[in-house]
Design an enzyme around this catalytic site. Structure first.
Site, PDB file in Angstrom:
ATOM      1  N   HIS A 467       0.839  -1.203   0.000  1.00 57.37           N
ATOM      2  CA  HIS A 467       0.000   0.000   0.000  1.00 57.37           C
ATOM      3  C   HIS A 467       0.877   1.257   0.000  1.00 57.37           C
ATOM      4  O   HIS A 467       0.561   2.248   0.653  1.00 57.37           O
ATOM      5  CB  HIS A 467      -0.906   0.006   1.233  1.00 57.37           C
ATOM      6  CG  HIS A 467      -1.883  -1.130   1.282  1.00 57.37           C
ATOM      7  ND1 HIS A 467      -2.503  -1.544   2.457  1.00 57.37           N
ATOM      8  CD2 HIS A 467      -2.355  -1.953   0.309  1.00 57.37           C
ATOM      9  CE1 HIS A 467      -3.305  -2.567   2.198  1.00 57.37           C
ATOM     10  NE2 HIS A 467      -3.242  -2.831   0.897  1.00 57.37           N
ATOM     11  N   LEU A 468       1.969   1.217  -0.729  1.00 56.34           N
ATOM     12  CA  LEU A 468       2.946   2.302  -0.687  1.00 56.34           C
ATOM     13  C   LEU A 468       2.316   3.645  -1.051  1.00 56.34           C
ATOM     14  O   LEU A 468       1.544   3.756  -2.003  1.00 56.34           O
ATOM     15  CB  LEU A 468       4.099   2.003  -1.646  1.00 56.34           C
ATOM     16  CG  LEU A 468       5.328   2.907  -1.525  1.00 56.34           C
ATOM     17  CD1 LEU A 468       5.998   2.732  -0.168  1.00 56.34           C
ATOM     18  CD2 LEU A 468       6.314   2.613  -2.650  1.00 56.34           C
TER      19      LEU A 468
END
Length: 532
Positions: A467-468
């Site tokens: 989920h950068l």
């Protein structure tokens, strides 16, 4: 292919597809989408595992709809990370989890100098993009948008019901709608972007319905190498298409290639930390130290409990359908979010400390590390981390995938909070409500009792939720570390935007698929409207 479109959109994923679809609603705006992966022209053109909401294609390694990069989740712990590519991007290969950001996220981003991201500006956009099966017509919800949102897309799960009962018995409140922006703590059925068993990615929901417009051209297998910049303005891109390199001019360039590839393209185009660019043999165009400097993601790990009898393998059961969320304020934090810190470790920043427990409801050994059907896996994720990572070029080969150093659990605060998350998951799994499934007599839980031993276990089992965010954060131009403004416009270069989770100041406190779609919708509206 139009050689001189008004707008080039690089990437047709979670944010890029909605952005391109929305701006091409204006027939006077010609749009060219360049996507590195495949772009099917019909739903039947997507592979079966991409359409199947019960599958996770990325776990099988690189393929037409997924790519991988090497990272380091903690010092000395290397980790391979898979992301989606092709039409729909990661929304085509994820767990179909479609949960909105929390109101605390929006307030935090707005307070960082981005008033267009305040809740009252964003909520109408969230309602416009969804077709909510359970809450259509309810305040703050929509019933006619492109994305189906369904909490009961699959048959009820007895295992999920047991987790729900166990959570309620331990003081966690049940929430009928996890997409209520104010639902900061509680448990309930997961909103899924699933319709008739199909994972409804943004290629299906946005791009395909728009592809018959004469002002929209979409090219798959088109790998953009860099943005062309002249006189302080983006003038187009250099891209490899069908083995040939093309220089394509445009009035505006929009990078929507995701939180790894978008900052990578910025740096390859000369926008980034000047010292690092020079060391990699690149000519700095804009010294932008914030590119890749302070990113964040959700640290996660999997707790495995021995099963009394094997779970039913596969079938059409979902991987996920229920989640528990709460906020831990520091050491000793409680389920309700009020917690002190006996040893002085704590944190008061808004949104920090969010935790999630997400049980897998059927065997998935490749993902969980469990033997087939022998253990029940539960994912624990730190959704509000204080630790920050870094994305950087390989100076010896800057065109290769950048390296991401996540630095998960680097702060003592995050370790305290993750301990609480793990122990909460263990408590649920060991409860009498889960007794039908979990063989507690065969489960040695001693590793979870002592802090240092648990810390060692957490690092050994540490992963990342993919989920950068925050690799090119938005904010005022004079604010340290910002790369874009609230409209996604890159500081120091005219005619260049970033439209994906790269621009979020930090990772949202829920999985970001819905936030990525929001980014495409909201920034398209702002671009077409006054001031954006």
């Amino acid at each position: 292919m139009s050689r001189h479109p008004d707008v080039i959109v690089v990437g047709a994923g979670g944010a890029g597809a909605p952005f391109a679809a929305r701006i091409s609603e204006d027939p006077a705006c010609s749009v060219l989408v360049l996507e590195a992966g495949p772009v099917p022209s019909t739903p039947a053109g997507f592979p079966a595992d991409v359409l199947d909401a019960t599958a996770l294609p990325t776990v099988n390694g690189p393929g037409p709809h997924s790519w991988w990069y090497r990272s380091e989740v903690a010092p000395g712990r290397d980790y391979d990370v898979g992301r989606g590519q092709g039409a729909g991007g990661s929304t085509a290969v994820n767990g179909a989890y479609f949960v909105r950001p929390r109101i605390t996220d929006l307030r935090r981003w707005a307070a960082a100098g981005n008033p267009e991201w305040a809740p009252d500006r964003v909520l109408p956009v969230l309602a416009r993009l969804e077709r909510d099966v359970q809450f259509a017509g309810a305040p703050g919800h929509g019933g006619s948008g492109p994305v189906p949102v369904d909490r009961r897309a699959f048959a009820p799960s007895a295992l999920a019901a047991a987790f729900s009962t166990a959570a309620t018995a331990r003081g966690h409140r049940a929430l009928p709608d996890l997409n209520d922006l104010h639902a900061l703590a509680g448990h309930g059925e997961l909103p899924l972007n699933v319709q008739e068993g199909v994972r409804m990615n943004t290629g299906l929901t946005y791009l395909l319905p728009a592809m018959d417009r004469p002002n929209l051209t979409v090219r798959g297998h088109a790998s953009v190498r860099r943005v062309l910049i002249s006189g302080g303005r983006a003038t187009g891109v250099e891209a490899e298409i069908e083995g040939r390199v093309h220089r394509i001019s445009a009035g505006e360039v929009v990078l929507a290639a995701g939180a790894v590839r978008s900052p990578h393209l910025l740096m390859l185009s000369g926008i980034g930390p000047a010292e690092d660019l020079t060391a990699a043999g690149l000519r700095p165009v804009v010294d932008s130290p914030g590119v890749g400097a302070s990113c964040s993601d959700h640290a996660d790990l999997t707790v495995l409990a021995p099963l009394s009898s094997p779970l039913r393998p596969g079938g059409k059961d979902p991987l996920f359908s229920w989640a528990l969320n709460w906020t831990a304020e520091g050491a000793g934090g409680s389920a309700g979010g009020a917690g002190g810190s006996a040893d002085g470790v704590g944190g008061s920043e808004e949104g920090a400390g969010a935790l999630e427990v997400l049980p897998m409801l059927r065997p998935f050994p490749v993902l969980a590390g469990a033997e087939e059907g022998s253990e029940l896996p539960v994912i624990v994720a730190l959704q509000g981390p204080t630790s920050r990572g870094q994305l950087s070029l390989d100076p010896a080969n800057p065109e290769s995938n950048p390296r991401v150093h996540y630095r998960h659990l680097e702060s003592a605060v995050d370790r305290h909070r993750m301990r609480e998350g793990v122990r909460t998951a263990v408590d649920l799994l060991a409860s009498e409500e889960l007794g039908t499934w979990v063989d507690t007599a065969a489960w040695d839980r001693s590793v979870f009792e002592e802090d240092q031993r648990l810390d060692d276990w957490m690092i050994e089992h540490l992963g990342t939720a993919v989920h950068l965010s925050g690799t090119a954060p938005m904010g005022p131009e004079d604010a340290p570390g910002t790369v874009t403004d609230q409209y996604g416009r890159v500081h120091g270069v005219q005619g260049l935007r970033v439209v994906d989770t790269s621009i979020l100041p930090d990772v949202p406190s829920r999985g970001p698929a819905a936030t990525a779609v929001l980014l495409g919708e909201h920034l398209a509206g702002l671009m077409l409207g006054a001031g954006g």
